[in-house]
Design a protein around this motif. Structure first.
Motif, mmCIF file in Angstrom:
data_model
loop_
_atom_site.group_PDB
_atom_site.id
_atom_site.type_symbol
_atom_site.label_atom_id
_atom_site.label_comp_id
_atom_site.label_asym_id
_atom_site.label_seq_id
_atom_site.Cartn_x
_atom_site.Cartn_y
_atom_site.Cartn_z
ATOM 1 N N ARG A 395 49.007 22.282 42.867
ATOM 2 C CA ARG A 395 47.879 22.379 41.943
ATOM 3 C C ARG A 395 46.556 22.571 42.705
ATOM 4 N N GLN A 396 45.618 23.207 42.001
ATOM 5 C CA GLN A 396 44.241 23.370 42.468
ATOM 6 C C GLN A 396 44.147 24.019 43.852
ATOM 7 N N GLY A 397 45.078 24.926 44.133
ATOM 8 C CA GLY A 397 45.002 25.688 45.373
ATOM 9 C C GLY A 397 45.273 24.899 46.632
ATOM 10 N N PRO A 415 36.702 33.013 47.113
ATOM 11 C CA PRO A 415 36.060 31.860 46.455
ATOM 12 C C PRO A 415 37.115 30.917 45.889
ATOM 13 N N PRO A 416 36.901 29.596 45.964
ATOM 14 C CA PRO A 416 37.924 28.615 45.546
ATOM 15 C C PRO A 416 38.379 28.777 44.098
ATOM 16 N N ASP A 417 37.490 29.216 43.218
ATOM 17 C CA ASP A 417 37.887 29.308 41.811
ATOM 18 C C ASP A 417 38.784 30.508 41.520
ATOM 19 N N SER A 418 39.059 31.329 42.546
ATOM 20 C CA SER A 418 39.920 32.496 42.338
ATOM 21 C C SER A 418 41.352 32.281 42.807
ATOM 22 N N TYR A 419 41.660 31.113 43.399
ATOM 23 C CA TYR A 419 42.982 30.874 43.959
ATOM 24 C C TYR A 419 44.049 30.959 42.865
ATOM 25 N N TYR A 421 46.532 29.878 40.368
ATOM 26 C CA TYR A 421 46.674 28.544 39.776
ATOM 27 C C TYR A 421 48.109 28.300 39.346
#
Length: 448
Positions: A395-397, A415-419, A421
């Motif tokens: 989870r969460q990269g 960017p972290p929000d693009s990993y 999911y």
């Protein structure tokens, strides 16, 4: 507007701290290159010294076209002769009538000799074309030496003056050298290891590397994919800048462009010489990221007690072979590596006893050269890690690295929000057969 004295002091202190921080690498805090001069004997007008370049950087090597060391003489010294290296310019030696010095330049620049020079021009650890291995990868190859006979220099410890303004170039800029400091004389063992001898005088110069000084933009980028999500996270657009005016869409384009510029299609890294530094500008394959190198991390398989990641390094530069390349990854589960396939591996312990960083590099004579862009311009391996039950999750990269370095330079991360999911309906312990979902997409990415 004038700053108050207290504010001015704070500004100066902050600037000093920033200048130090720029060259500081938290994963290799003690990494540096040390240039050591050992005066071995006196001559009628100077001395003979051995100069040793020690690379104490864990994962940053000096690749072709090799090092160039420069300095400014303190007086009017000349170089009478050299063994294992040569000055790039002789300079003005017109005042000498009979024997001409090797170099009369006040600011000489010295380069290593190529392999295969006559034996009487060699000393130990010379003649590798200026290539120096990273210490963590190959300690025996992390040293380079030459001998120099200096004239008009003084013939005692009191009359010899230490050179100033040392400079070090790898294949390009990035190194900053401090002042030379006289240190306790080096002690040597004779060939039979039964007797100790001592240098007459020794001084050291410490040079540190800053990626910010070496390049305006990153030189590599990272992309991600996983078996549990069909999303492929590419390198960020213009991750390494998009100011390049020319790029090649195919290998045929690269040969045409190099032919048009009067250059051979042979990689510049195969050449050696002072001029080659000016012609070593990368010819990149046209991509959205415009990086010379991309590292792709694919979360491949999940087992009951283990998980597996695939790492692929792709060269998009038609002018460079990366010989003796290194790859560094930081991830909390790298302290539980069980097996690494087709790469060599060493742990990098940076924070006391914390072992969350791994150094990967190619196997000798197998994949230690990452060839120029084209169908063979990639190397890949898989890493099998044992799960840590207290921290492991998809989870969460969490399964993706925190940092990636290639050849000592930090790569641009997505960017972290693009990993990718983890789907809400899927349990954390996904079965390995789910990896088939993105197999085709992953192959497409490798061909990009």
């Amino acid at each position: 507007m004038e700053l108050p004295n207290a504010a001015l002091v704070l500004v100066v202190a902050a600037a000093a701290m920033l200048s130090v921080a720029v060259a500081y690498d938290p994963l290799d805090p003690n990494g540096n290159i040390t240039i050591k001069w050992d005066v071995l004997s006196w001559t009628p007008d100077g001395y003979v010294a051995t100069v040793t370049i020690n690379n104490f950087q864990t994962y940053r090597q000096i690749m072709a076209p090799g090092w160039t060391v420069g300095w400014t003489w303190a007086k009017r010294e000349v170089i009478w002769s050299m063994v294992g290296a040569q000055a790039t310019e002789q300079g003005d030696c017109s005042k000498f009538k009979a024997n001409l010095p090797h170099s009369c330049k006040r600011t000489p620049a010295v380069v290593d000799l190529l392999p295969g020079v006559p034996y009487n021009q060699q000393i130990a650890n010379c003649c590798r074309g200026g290539v120096v291995s990273a210490y963590g990868q190959d300690p025996s190859g992390a040293v380079s030496s030459f001998q120099v006979s200096v004239g008009q220099a003084g013939t005692t410890n009191r009359t010899v003056k230490v050179p100033k303004n040392f400079t070090l170039l790898g294949p390009g800029p990035g190194y900053t050298c401090g002042p030379a400091k006289v240190v306790p004389s080096t002690v040597f063992l004779t060939a039979d290891h039964r007797r100790k001898t001592q240098a007459l005088m020794t001084w050291n110069v410490t040079c540190t590397y800053s990626q910010h000084l070496a390049s305006k933009y990153p030189t590599c980028c990272v992309s991600f994919s996983s078996f549990y999500n069909d999303t492929i996270v590419p390198c960020a657009r213009c991750a390494c800048g998009c100011e390049h005016k020319t790029c090649a869409r195919s290998e045929r384009d690269s040969k045409r462009l190099m032919s048009a510029s009067g250059k051979s299609a042979r990689p510049v890294s195969a050449l050696r010489g002072h001029v080659n530094r000016q012609s070593a500008a990368p010819l990149l394959q046209c991509t959205t990221h415009m990086c010379p190198v991309r590292v792709h991390w694919h979360v491949k398989l999940n087992y009951h007690d283990y998980w597996r990641a695939k790492v692929t390094v792709t060269n998009f530069n038609y002018r460079t072979n990366y010989t003796g390349w290194t790859l560094v990854a930081q991830h909390p589960n790298l302290d539980n590596i069980t097996e690494v396939f087709s790469f060599d591996y060493k742990p990098v312990v940076s924070y006391g006893s914390i072992n969350d960083t791994a150094l990967f590099y190619g196997m000798k004579f197998f994949n230690d050269q990452l060839v120029e862009a084209g169908p063979y311009g990639n190397v890949q391996s898989e890493v099998l890690m044992r799960k840590d039950a207290s921290t492991f999750t998809f989870r969460q990269g969490w399964a993706f690295p925190r940092k990636i370095y290639f050849n000592g330079d930090e790569c641009r991360m997505p960017p972290p929000d693009s990993y990718p999911y983890l789907p809400n309906s899927a349990p954390a312990s996904l079965v390995s057969s789910a990896s088939v979902v993105v197999a085709v997409a992953f192959l497409v990415l490798l061909m990009a």
